[in-house]
Scaffold this motif. Structure first.
Motif, PDB file in Angstrom:
ATOM      1  N   PHE A 122       3.398  -6.933   5.715  1.00  0.00           N
ATOM      2  CA  PHE A 122       2.630  -5.861   5.087  1.00  0.00           C
ATOM      3  C   PHE A 122       3.623  -4.738   4.795  1.00  0.00           C
ATOM      4  CE2 PHE A 122       0.177  -1.855   5.691  1.00  0.00           C
ATOM      5  CZ  PHE A 122      -0.624  -1.969   4.580  1.00  0.00           C
ATOM      6  N   THR A 123       3.620  -4.225   3.560  1.00  0.00           N
ATOM      7  CA  THR A 123       4.582  -3.207   3.148  1.00  0.00           C
ATOM      8  C   THR A 123       3.889  -1.919   2.738  1.00  0.00           C
ATOM      9  OG1 THR A 123       6.054  -4.954   2.361  1.00  0.00           O
ATOM     10  CG2 THR A 123       6.483  -2.736   1.537  1.00  0.00           C
ATOM     11  N   VAL A 124       4.437  -0.803   3.228  1.00  0.00           N
ATOM     12  CA  VAL A 124       3.955   0.532   2.862  1.00  0.00           C
ATOM     13  C   VAL A 124       5.097   1.234   2.131  1.00  0.00           C
ATOM     14  CG1 VAL A 124       3.154   2.767   3.699  1.00  0.00           C
ATOM     15  CG2 VAL A 124       2.337   0.661   4.763  1.00  0.00           C
ATOM     16  N   THR A 125       4.813   1.699   0.920  1.00  0.00           N
ATOM     17  CA  THR A 125       5.802   2.379   0.078  1.00  0.00           C
ATOM     18  C   THR A 125       5.575   3.882   0.125  1.00  0.00           C
ATOM     19  OG1 THR A 125       4.384   2.180  -1.860  1.00  0.00           O
ATOM     20  CG2 THR A 125       5.939   0.384  -1.468  1.00  0.00           C
ATOM     21  N   ASP A 126       6.548   4.628  -0.440  1.00  0.00           N
ATOM     22  CA  ASP A 126       6.441   6.109  -0.493  1.00  0.00           C
ATOM     23  C   ASP A 126       5.243   6.552  -1.284  1.00  0.00           C
ATOM     24  OD1 ASP A 126       8.650   6.693   1.057  1.00  0.00           O
ATOM     25  OD2 ASP A 126      10.007   6.525  -0.642  1.00  0.00           O
ATOM     26  N   ALA A 142       0.859  -1.181   0.000  1.00  0.00           N
ATOM     27  CA  ALA A 142       0.000   0.000   0.000  1.00  0.00           C
ATOM     28  C   ALA A 142       0.896   1.232   0.000  1.00  0.00           C
ATOM     29  CB  ALA A 142      -0.892   0.007   1.235  1.00  0.00           C
ATOM     30  N   SER A 143       0.346   2.356  -0.425  1.00  0.00           N
ATOM     31  CA  SER A 143       1.131   3.595  -0.421  1.00  0.00           C
ATOM     32  C   SER A 143       0.961   4.313   0.922  1.00  0.00           C
ATOM     33  CB  SER A 143       0.682   4.516  -1.554  1.00  0.00           C
ATOM     34  OG  SER A 143      -0.595   5.057  -1.260  1.00  0.00           O
ATOM     35  N   PHE A 144       1.946   5.131   1.265  1.00  0.00           N
ATOM     36  CA  PHE A 144       1.863   5.886   2.507  1.00  0.00           C
ATOM     37  C   PHE A 144       0.676   6.861   2.464  1.00  0.00           C
ATOM     38  CE2 PHE A 144       3.290   9.223   5.537  1.00  0.00           C
ATOM     39  CZ  PHE A 144       3.196   8.437   6.680  1.00  0.00           C
ATOM     40  N   ALA A 145       0.345   7.380   1.285  1.00  0.00           N
ATOM     41  CA  ALA A 145      -0.818   8.265   1.150  1.00  0.00           C
ATOM     42  C   ALA A 145      -2.103   7.534   1.556  1.00  0.00           C
ATOM     43  CB  ALA A 145      -0.923   8.795  -0.276  1.00  0.00           C
ATOM     44  N   GLN A 146      -2.217   6.240   1.206  1.00  0.00           N
ATOM     45  CA  GLN A 146      -3.386   5.451   1.606  1.00  0.00           C
ATOM     46  C   GLN A 146      -3.458   5.329   3.131  1.00  0.00           C
ATOM     47  OE1 GLN A 146      -2.254   2.107  -1.086  1.00  0.00           O
ATOM     48  NE2 GLN A 146      -4.463   1.990  -1.507  1.00  0.00           N
ATOM     49  N   VAL A 147      -2.306   5.102   3.761  1.00  0.00           N
ATOM     50  CA  VAL A 147      -2.265   4.985   5.223  1.00  0.00           C
ATOM     51  C   VAL A 147      -2.661   6.311   5.862  1.00  0.00           C
ATOM     52  CG1 VAL A 147      -0.736   4.599   7.204  1.00  0.00           C
ATOM     53  CG2 VAL A 147      -0.589   3.111   5.196  1.00  0.00           C
ATOM     54  N   GLN A 148      -2.187   7.416   5.318  1.00  0.00           N
ATOM     55  CA  GLN A 148      -2.530   8.736   5.855  1.00  0.00           C
ATOM     56  C   GLN A 148      -4.036   8.988   5.802  1.00  0.00           C
ATOM     57  OE1 GLN A 148       0.262  10.887   3.307  1.00  0.00           O
ATOM     58  NE2 GLN A 148       1.348  11.589   5.149  1.00  0.00           N
ATOM     59  N   ASP A 149      -4.699   8.406   4.816  1.00  0.00           N
ATOM     60  CA  ASP A 149      -6.152   8.551   4.683  1.00  0.00           C
ATOM     61  C   ASP A 149      -6.924   7.540   5.530  1.00  0.00           C
ATOM     62  OD1 ASP A 149      -5.875  10.640   2.880  1.00  0.00           O
ATOM     63  OD2 ASP A 149      -6.016   9.336   1.120  1.00  0.00           O
ATOM     64  N   GLY A 150      -6.241   6.584   6.133  1.00  0.00           N
ATOM     65  CA  GLY A 150      -6.897   5.514   6.889  1.00  0.00           C
ATOM     66  C   GLY A 150      -7.184   4.348   5.966  1.00  0.00           C
ATOM     67  N   THR A 182      -8.443  -0.979  10.219  1.00  0.00           N
ATOM     68  CA  THR A 182      -7.997   0.258   9.587  1.00  0.00           C
ATOM     69  C   THR A 182      -6.592   0.580  10.065  1.00  0.00           C
ATOM     70  OG1 THR A 182     -10.261   1.073   9.422  1.00  0.00           O
ATOM     71  CG2 THR A 182      -8.497   2.708   9.255  1.00  0.00           C
ATOM     72  N   ILE A 183      -5.698   0.812   9.103  1.00  0.00           N
ATOM     73  CA  ILE A 183      -4.309   1.170   9.391  1.00  0.00           C
ATOM     74  C   ILE A 183      -4.156   2.670   9.194  1.00  0.00           C
ATOM     75  CG2 ILE A 183      -1.889   0.794   8.761  1.00  0.00           C
ATOM     76  CD1 ILE A 183      -3.361  -1.694   9.912  1.00  0.00           C
ATOM     77  N   THR A 184      -3.598   3.334  10.205  1.00  0.00           N
ATOM     78  CA  THR A 184      -3.368   4.778  10.138  1.00  0.00           C
ATOM     79  C   THR A 184      -1.903   5.066  10.442  1.00  0.00           C
ATOM     80  OG1 THR A 184      -3.824   5.174  12.480  1.00  0.00           O
ATOM     81  CG2 THR A 184      -5.732   5.167  10.986  1.00  0.00           C
ATOM     82  N   THR A 185      -1.564   6.340  10.489  1.00  0.00           N
ATOM     83  CA  THR A 185      -0.192   6.717  10.813  1.00  0.00           C
ATOM     84  C   THR A 185       0.151   6.408  12.271  1.00  0.00           C
ATOM     85  OG1 THR A 185      -0.946   8.984  11.209  1.00  0.00           O
ATOM     86  CG2 THR A 185      -0.026   8.489   9.025  1.00  0.00           C
ATOM     87  N   THR A 186      -0.832   6.056  13.084  1.00  0.00           N
ATOM     88  CA  THR A 186      -0.540   5.599  14.449  1.00  0.00           C
ATOM     89  C   THR A 186       0.259   4.291  14.385  1.00  0.00           C
ATOM     90  OG1 THR A 186      -2.553   6.610  15.302  1.00  0.00           O
ATOM     91  CG2 THR A 186      -1.573   4.858  16.640  1.00  0.00           C
ATOM     92  N   GLN A 187      -0.144   3.387  13.504  1.00  0.00           N
ATOM     93  CA  GLN A 187       0.578   2.129  13.350  1.00  0.00           C
ATOM     94  C   GLN A 187       1.786   2.285  12.423  1.00  0.00           C
ATOM     95  OE1 GLN A 187      -2.907   2.059  12.548  1.00  0.00           O
ATOM     96  NE2 GLN A 187      -3.439   1.441  14.614  1.00  0.00           N
ATOM     97  N   MET A 188       1.654   3.095  11.383  1.00  0.00           N
ATOM     98  CA  MET A 188       2.699   3.208  10.365  1.00  0.00           C
ATOM     99  C   MET A 188       3.000   4.685  10.124  1.00  0.00           C
ATOM    100  SD  MET A 188       4.719   1.512   8.304  1.00  0.00           S
ATOM    101  CE  MET A 188       4.174  -0.169   8.145  1.00  0.00           C
ATOM    102  N   PRO A 189       3.862   5.304  10.958  1.00  0.00           N
ATOM    103  CA  PRO A 189       4.141   6.738  10.824  1.00  0.00           C
ATOM    104  C   PRO A 189       4.984   7.113   9.610  1.00  0.00           C
ATOM    105  CG  PRO A 189       5.448   5.797  12.601  1.00  0.00           C
ATOM    106  CD  PRO A 189       4.528   4.717  12.107  1.00  0.00           C
TER     107      PRO A 189
END
Length: 122
Positions: free
Chosen positions: A118-122, A35-43, A79-86
């Motif tokens: 689970f991987t979060v990219t830029d 997933a992208s970091f932008a997706q995580v920022q949106d929840g 739901t994954i947010t920046t709390t889990q993946m800053p």
């Protein structure tokens, strides 16, 4: 030893107390992943696909439990947010199912799955 859904006691006789024992959950995949970091920022709604899930099963993020919705016996969501993946990176996802048997009946119930990354990219 497991025979169908009945555990066998040492002498090879089915243990009648194990009929309601829960199996250890099995993970198949995570969606989306990566997933992208932008997706995580949106929840990001993370879907965990596998088997042997129960309403009490929990998604674990690097060992910490997350609020989990049981969609079915094969699908859980959180739901994954920046709390889990800053920041971009990776995390180990497992599913834990609590036992549903009380006392030592000579059988296991529930447990924790093998992890998926689970991987979060830029």
């Amino acid at each position: 030893m497991l025979l169908g859904s009945t555990f066998l006691i040492g002498c090879g006789v089915p243990n009648p107390f194990c009929g309601s024992a829960r199996p250890v959950p099995v993970l198949i995949d995570l969606a989306p992943n990566p997933a992208s970091f932008a997706q995580v920022q949106d929840g990001l709604l993370l879907t965990v696909n596998g088997s042997d899930f129960y309403p009490e099963s929990l998604i674990l993020w690097n060992g910490a439990s997350l609020s989990t919705t049981a969609v079915s016996g094969t699908q859980l969501q959180t739901t994954i947010t920046t709390t889990q993946m800053p920041s971009p990176g990776s995390a180990q996802i497992t599913v834990q199912t609590p036992p549903n048997l009380s006392g030592d009946l000579g059988c296991s119930s529930g447990g924790e799955s093998k992890p998926l990354t689970f991987t979060v990219t830029d």
